[in-house]
Write an enzyme that holds these catalytic residues in place. Sequence first.
Site, PDB file in Angstrom:
ATOM      1  CG  PHE A   2      33.131  51.657  41.223  1.00  0.00           C
ATOM      2  CD1 PHE A   2      32.708  52.906  40.837  1.00  0.00           C
ATOM      3  CD2 PHE A   2      32.366  50.807  41.586  1.00  0.00           C
ATOM      4  CE1 PHE A   2      31.360  52.904  40.939  1.00  0.00           C
ATOM      5  CE2 PHE A   2      31.085  50.683  41.741  1.00  0.00           C
ATOM      6  CZ  PHE A   2      30.308  52.124  41.319  1.00  0.00           C
ATOM      7  N   GLY A  14      41.934  42.654  42.701  1.00  0.00           N
ATOM      8  CA  GLY A  14      41.070  42.542  41.637  1.00  0.00           C
ATOM      9  C   GLY A  14      40.708  43.465  40.925  1.00  0.00           C
ATOM     10  CG  ASP A  72      27.157  46.726  41.229  1.00  0.00           C
ATOM     11  OD1 ASP A  72      26.532  45.824  40.513  1.00  0.00           O
ATOM     12  OD2 ASP A  72      28.370  46.706  40.799  1.00  0.00           O
TER      13      ASP A  72
END
Length: 650
Positions: free
Chosen positions: A333, A329, A446
């Site tokens: 970040f 993925g 988040d």
Amino acid sequence: MAVLVVFLLFLLAEPAISQLNDLDNNSNSFLRWFCGRTPPIHPSNFIKNRNSTLAELRRQLLTDGVFYATAQDLSAGDTVYAAAQCRNYLSTDECVACFDAGVSVLFRCVAGDSAYVVVDNCFIRYEDYADFYNNPNVVQDGVGTPFSPCGNTSASQPVTTFEDVVEGILTEIRDATPKASNNYVALTREITSSNETVYAIGQCVGSNKTACETCMNSAYSYLTNCLPTTDGRFFDMACFARYSNTAFFNGSQITDVTNILKGNSTKTIVAGTIAGVALLFFILGIWLLYRRRKKAKETEQANFKGAVNYNYKDLLLATNHFGEENILGKGGFGEVFKATLDDNSIVAVKKLQAEHVRVKEEFENEVKLISHVHHRNLLRLLGWSSEGSELLLVLEYMPNGSLDRFLWGSKRGTLDWNQRYEIIFGIARGLAHLHNEFHVKIIHRDIKSSNILLTDDFKPKIADFGLARFLPEDETHVVTNYAGTLGYTAPEYALRGLLSDKVDTYSFGVVILEIISGRRSTEVKSGLSSAAYLLEQAWQSYEKNIHMKFIDETLNLNQHEQEHVMKIIEIALLCTQTPPSKRPTMSEMVLMLQEGQSLGTRQLTRPTFVQNHDRRVNIVFSKNSSASNHVYKNKMELEADDREKSTCNG
């Protein structure tokens, strides 16, 4: 069934305490027992599963030579995983007697879904998750370990001799136990000057050699601090150790550690240094350099509480030079890669982008913190690497990937309501642990479906919490730079930068609505009064009492499940109330979700929706903020970036 009934009837009797024949110091004392505080989803199902699991453990321990057993019952969604261990010096009858005594204590635990009991001769533990089989240090409810009671009697003179003998035997126990095939060592040592014998054992839970080594190092430190008392015990989730100057096992039951420790004796090193005068200084120099590096490594390792400092080159090879075929993925970040280590274990490696971690020291401070966090619903940090400019986190690998794949991705429609509810409940428990049960309040900032990873049995694990910032305990909120995903973010945070733990509560409410509807938070849908985003759709459905139009069409719900879902929608809307003071804490949320209870006297009001006609939002920073103290416009996508791959591993 008959076996289970007999087992339960037997345990209703007064608990029996195992006694070893002809031994003076085998009192089989109860050292510690603990009942978890998190209630099961359906208490009657959980108790039934717990009892059948304990009965299976007992059946295994009735077999000669079996000292460690595991069992589980996954019926009706209330999973129970359990393990039991007896000391290897026991007979089968003595082992089962100790187990029965321990279970009689555990039966007092009626409110929580986890418990353990530690007795001199055995250990029993059950949880509603399986992670502790491979990593015993994964705990719930803030269990306080380690535990090391020391004796009340000091050694007779000469004390120095007694201390030297005990330190010597504990050193061998520490070094040999992780290397023994069964992770168990029993030793004796004679003290000729006082005609005494010291008895000592070390035993690790399960087969995790790294956890065993770390635990036995702790045992050595704690037990040597007991000196000069004549006995001491040490318990942590991963091991048990004990020494005494009175017998608690037969002297004939000692372990031959000669081959186990072969090659590790310092005598071998000394003998090698006498090879010749010409090589003496060279060897001594190499040895001193090695010791210095080893000591620095051990100090660093102690600071990181078991997380491994991986070699960058090893991770480079494990990911095939971070090849695209191994990408799991991509997120804000950095990228996440699948990696196969030398022992064939599979992990996930998160490669952080340099601009997100300004300096190496900041990165290592983050690692030090999250290496202490162990919870069934939080993605576990296995290690790190910070060589040069490359900053890498090594994490658990989740083969099922992220939750969003099962809501609107390739696996859409494969989760039933019971699985979705357990995912909601697990996320709540994980966030409650970050907010209230860890020694530092951690706000994730988040929470979204792509940051929720799923185990093989669809239990949720929250990812990316290690990259959050931390709220001081004496502050209710802080003003900070925005770091989140619009569509999930609370209005006070998106518009004014006000950060509190209620920001996570808001995002959690949105994720609940995604799980129920099977739609993205930013997906626009017509059909009610006008085109609306998910939160608006949920509110309109609630106001008009047409909840069923909001629920994922792939769910085939019975009447009871429909009523349950309606209550959970109300709870999700409660999470999105404004101002933040009207939202429950995550600890309160765990209790509310427990029985899917209604809101009672609480009144819901229309949530605040962040409008985005020009796809811009204003973010205000206070004078105390690290950013400049003015209002400016920052272009931010309100819907998820479809160009990003779903973050399958944090």
